[in-house]
Write a protein that holds these residues in place. Structure first.
Motif, PDB file in Angstrom:
ATOM      1  N   ARG A   1       0.811  -1.211   0.000  1.00 43.57           N
ATOM      2  CA  ARG A   1       0.000   0.000   0.000  1.00 43.57           C
ATOM      3  C   ARG A   1       0.846   1.264   0.000  1.00 43.57           C
ATOM      4  NH1 ARG A   1      -5.225   1.146   2.322  1.00 43.57           N
ATOM      5  NH2 ARG A   1      -5.330   1.982   0.206  1.00 43.57           N
ATOM      6  N   LEU A   2       2.115   1.120   0.257  1.00 39.21           N
ATOM      7  CA  LEU A   2       3.073   2.196   0.032  1.00 39.21           C
ATOM      8  C   LEU A   2       3.898   1.840  -1.185  1.00 39.21           C
ATOM      9  CD1 LEU A   2       4.459   3.073   3.588  1.00 39.21           C
ATOM     10  CD2 LEU A   2       2.663   4.268   2.299  1.00 39.21           C
ATOM     11  N   CYS A   3       3.992   2.779  -2.105  1.00 39.89           N
ATOM     12  CA  CYS A   3       4.826   2.626  -3.286  1.00 39.89           C
ATOM     13  C   CYS A   3       5.970   3.620  -3.152  1.00 39.89           C
ATOM     14  CB  CYS A   3       4.003   2.895  -4.549  1.00 39.89           C
ATOM     15  SG  CYS A   3       4.967   2.901  -6.076  1.00 39.89           S
ATOM     16  N   LEU A   4       7.192   3.142  -3.241  1.00 42.62           N
ATOM     17  CA  LEU A   4       8.340   4.028  -3.078  1.00 42.62           C
ATOM     18  C   LEU A   4       8.602   4.776  -4.383  1.00 42.62           C
ATOM     19  CD1 LEU A   4      10.631   5.150  -1.400  1.00 42.62           C
ATOM     20  CD2 LEU A   4      12.032   3.190  -2.062  1.00 42.62           C
ATOM     21  N   GLY A   5       8.266   6.062  -4.399  1.00 42.12           N
ATOM     22  CA  GLY A   5       8.591   6.909  -5.535  1.00 42.12           C
ATOM     23  C   GLY A   5      10.063   7.272  -5.504  1.00 42.12           C
ATOM     24  N   THR A   6      10.672   7.357  -6.660  1.00 39.28           N
ATOM     25  CA  THR A   6      12.131   7.477  -6.721  1.00 39.28           C
ATOM     26  C   THR A   6      12.620   8.834  -7.205  1.00 39.28           C
ATOM     27  OG1 THR A   6      12.116   6.558  -8.962  1.00 39.28           O
ATOM     28  CG2 THR A   6      12.339   4.994  -7.134  1.00 39.28           C
ATOM     29  N   LEU A   7      11.740   9.822  -7.294  1.00 38.16           N
ATOM     30  CA  LEU A   7      12.101  11.124  -7.837  1.00 38.16           C
ATOM     31  C   LEU A   7      13.272  11.759  -7.088  1.00 38.16           C
ATOM     32  CD1 LEU A   7      11.189  13.188  -9.999  1.00 38.16           C
ATOM     33  CD2 LEU A   7       9.745  14.232  -8.246  1.00 38.16           C
ATOM     34  N   ASN A   8      13.356  11.510  -5.770  1.00 39.99           N
ATOM     35  CA  ASN A   8      14.401  12.140  -4.958  1.00 39.99           C
ATOM     36  C   ASN A   8      15.694  11.334  -4.889  1.00 39.99           C
ATOM     37  OD1 ASN A   8      12.818  14.391  -4.134  1.00 39.99           O
ATOM     38  ND2 ASN A   8      11.778  13.108  -2.632  1.00 39.99           N
ATOM     39  N   LEU A   9      15.626  10.062  -5.281  1.00 37.84           N
ATOM     40  CA  LEU A   9      16.776   9.182  -5.050  1.00 37.84           C
ATOM     41  C   LEU A   9      17.959   9.545  -5.936  1.00 37.84           C
ATOM     42  CD1 LEU A   9      15.071   5.685  -4.636  1.00 37.84           C
ATOM     43  CD2 LEU A   9      15.498   7.477  -2.933  1.00 37.84           C
ATOM     44  N   GLY A  10      19.121   9.670  -5.290  1.00 32.16           N
ATOM     45  CA  GLY A  10      20.331  10.010  -6.013  1.00 32.16           C
ATOM     46  C   GLY A  10      20.408  11.471  -6.416  1.00 32.16           C
ATOM     47  N   VAL A  11      19.347  12.239  -6.112  1.00 33.82           N
ATOM     48  CA  VAL A  11      19.309  13.655  -6.485  1.00 33.82           C
ATOM     49  C   VAL A  11      19.184  14.501  -5.225  1.00 33.82           C
ATOM     50  CG1 VAL A  11      18.123  15.420  -7.842  1.00 33.82           C
ATOM     51  CG2 VAL A  11      18.266  13.073  -8.705  1.00 33.82           C
ATOM     52  N   ARG A  12      17.984  14.501  -4.613  1.00 37.51           N
ATOM     53  CA  ARG A  12      17.807  15.245  -3.360  1.00 37.51           C
ATOM     54  C   ARG A  12      18.339  14.458  -2.167  1.00 37.51           C
ATOM     55  NH1 ARG A  12      12.673  16.494  -5.957  1.00 37.51           N
ATOM     56  NH2 ARG A  12      12.652  18.682  -6.614  1.00 37.51           N
ATOM     57  N   ALA A  13      18.370  13.154  -2.297  1.00 31.65           N
ATOM     58  CA  ALA A  13      19.036  12.301  -1.298  1.00 31.65           C
ATOM     59  C   ALA A  13      20.284  11.728  -1.958  1.00 31.65           C
ATOM     60  CB  ALA A  13      18.099  11.173  -0.855  1.00 31.65           C
ATOM     61  N   ASP A  14      21.412  11.731  -1.240  1.00 31.76           N
ATOM     62  CA  ASP A  14      22.646  11.255  -1.866  1.00 31.76           C
ATOM     63  C   ASP A  14      22.598   9.742  -2.084  1.00 31.76           C
ATOM     64  OD1 ASP A  14      23.381   9.926   0.544  1.00 31.76           O
ATOM     65  OD2 ASP A  14      24.508  11.668   1.245  1.00 31.76           O
ATOM     66  N   ALA A  15      23.594   9.224  -2.773  1.00 29.23           N
ATOM     67  CA  ALA A  15      23.583   7.817  -3.177  1.00 29.23           C
ATOM     68  C   ALA A  15      23.512   6.881  -1.976  1.00 29.23           C
ATOM     69  CB  ALA A  15      24.817   7.513  -4.018  1.00 29.23           C
ATOM     70  N   GLN A  16      24.299   7.164  -0.936  1.00 37.77           N
ATOM     71  CA  GLN A  16      24.323   6.286   0.235  1.00 37.77           C
ATOM     72  C   GLN A  16      22.977   6.271   0.937  1.00 37.77           C
ATOM     73  OE1 GLN A  16      27.352   7.298   3.087  1.00 37.77           O
ATOM     74  NE2 GLN A  16      27.044   5.442   4.292  1.00 37.77           N
ATOM     75  N   GLU A  17      22.394   7.461   1.152  1.00 41.81           N
ATOM     76  CA  GLU A  17      21.099   7.536   1.814  1.00 41.81           C
ATOM     77  C   GLU A  17      20.009   6.896   0.945  1.00 41.81           C
ATOM     78  OE1 GLU A  17      18.479   8.983   5.026  1.00 41.81           O
ATOM     79  OE2 GLU A  17      20.496   8.206   4.760  1.00 41.81           O
TER      80      GLU A  17
END
Length: 327
Positions: free
Chosen positions: A15-31
């Protein structure tokens, strides 16, 4: 984790879908890798991306980033229901946008290469293309399905009548058609209740609600601004909405304080409680935000709170489908 069937399909998604718009951009690669692992560890089996995501670096970056996470192994790809999108402009070339058969098929192949996978679970039409006849769109999807490159088709940002048209054409081809529609839906933005939600319920299409916090507007934006801790919620969609809805948002935050529920938890729980909503697409930038989203799964707003929310953020018209909502 609670799972639902994706529309009328037999596919089960969290019921939660992880959207990836922030990944690697607003959140760094490790996070970002930590967020992906955390989601998987908590039973989130649904990932949403698009071929244009990561445009701040270059179009296709986010798919490449997810490919690096899948490459770490451990069943990451096999455990995830992966959705990506096609339709937005990838370059200035005349055939690098829209929903022509050529662009749909070439975009799918490019996404597969970037993601480092053999198949896409949910291939979504990112926006309606008024120049593409449904005979052409479904022909392209048939090709990709037969080749084993996609499993299901979804839409995103479609009007209700376009969903109906798509399904009628698919039915004539004896095809499953669209199994999901991804629309913006939150306490402030409720227009899909008039046409899109009724169309989806009529045709067995699951609804994926994107921006359930309206860009951070419902994440405690006023308190965070006062404390100087607002980041995304102090800009973009949330900041624009505050210009005309600050009184209602303040009342919302007061309601949360009185009931002892975090603003983000209540706003997300409200979206998940709406009839027809299969999953909410969340875009956390930190593990704290991910934990907040997980808490929303365990919260059920009472009738009194739901009535109060309707008073602060009314439905379009009287909340009925289509023109009935104005009668």
């Amino acid at each position: 984790m609670e799972y639902s069937y994706l529309g009328r399909s037999a596919l089960r998604v969290s019921r939660l879908c992880l959207g990836t718009l922030n990944l690697g951009v607003r959140a760094d690669a490790q996070e970002s890798h930590r967020l992906l692992d955390m989601a998987l560890d908590h039973g989130v089996n649904f990932l949403d991306t698009a071929n244009i995501y990561g445009w701040q670096k270059h179009k296709g970056f986010t798919e490449e980033f997810l490919g690096s996470w899948f490459a770490k192994g451990g069943g990451r790809r096999e455990k995830m229901v992966l959705g990506t999108k096609v339709g937005n402009e990838m370059s200035e070339e005349p055939n690098e946008s829209g929903l022509s058969a050529r662009h749909i098929i070439s975009s799918c192949d490019a996404s597969l290469r970037r993601l480092g996978t053999d198949w896409i679970d949910l291939f979504q039409l990112h926006r309606a293309d008024w120049h593409a006849p449904w005979e052409e769109v479904w022909q392209a999807m048939d090709v990709l399905t037969r080749q084993g490159k996609i499993r299901y088709t979804g839409s995103s940002n479609f009007p209700g009548w376009h969903i109906a048209e798509a399904q009628e054409h698919a039915t004539r081809r004896h095809a499953l058609g669209i199994v999901s529609e991804q629309s913006i839906y939150n306490l402030l933005t409720r227009h899909i209740e008039s046409e899109v939600l009724p169309a989806c319920r009529r045709y067995g299409v699951g609804v994926l609600a994107w921006s359930p916090l309206h860009g951070g507007l419902f994440g405690g934006v006023l308190r965070k601004t006062e404390e100087g801790t607002a980041r995304k919620s102090a800009q973009g969609r949330a900041q624009e909405a505050l210009r005309t809805h600050s009184t209602a948002v303040a009342a919302f935050e007061d309601l949360c304080e009185r009931t002892g529920v975090e603003p983000a938890v209540l706003a997300l729980a409200w979206v998940l409680s709406r009839p027809g909503v299969t999953a909410a697409v969340i875009g956390p930038r930190s593990t704290d935000q991910m934990e907040s989203a997980l808490r929303a799964l365990r919260h059920t707003p009472g009738d009194e709170v739901l009535d109060a929310l309707d008073g602060l953020f009314p439905a379009v018209g009287k909340g009925g489908p289509g023109t009935e909502g104005w009668l």
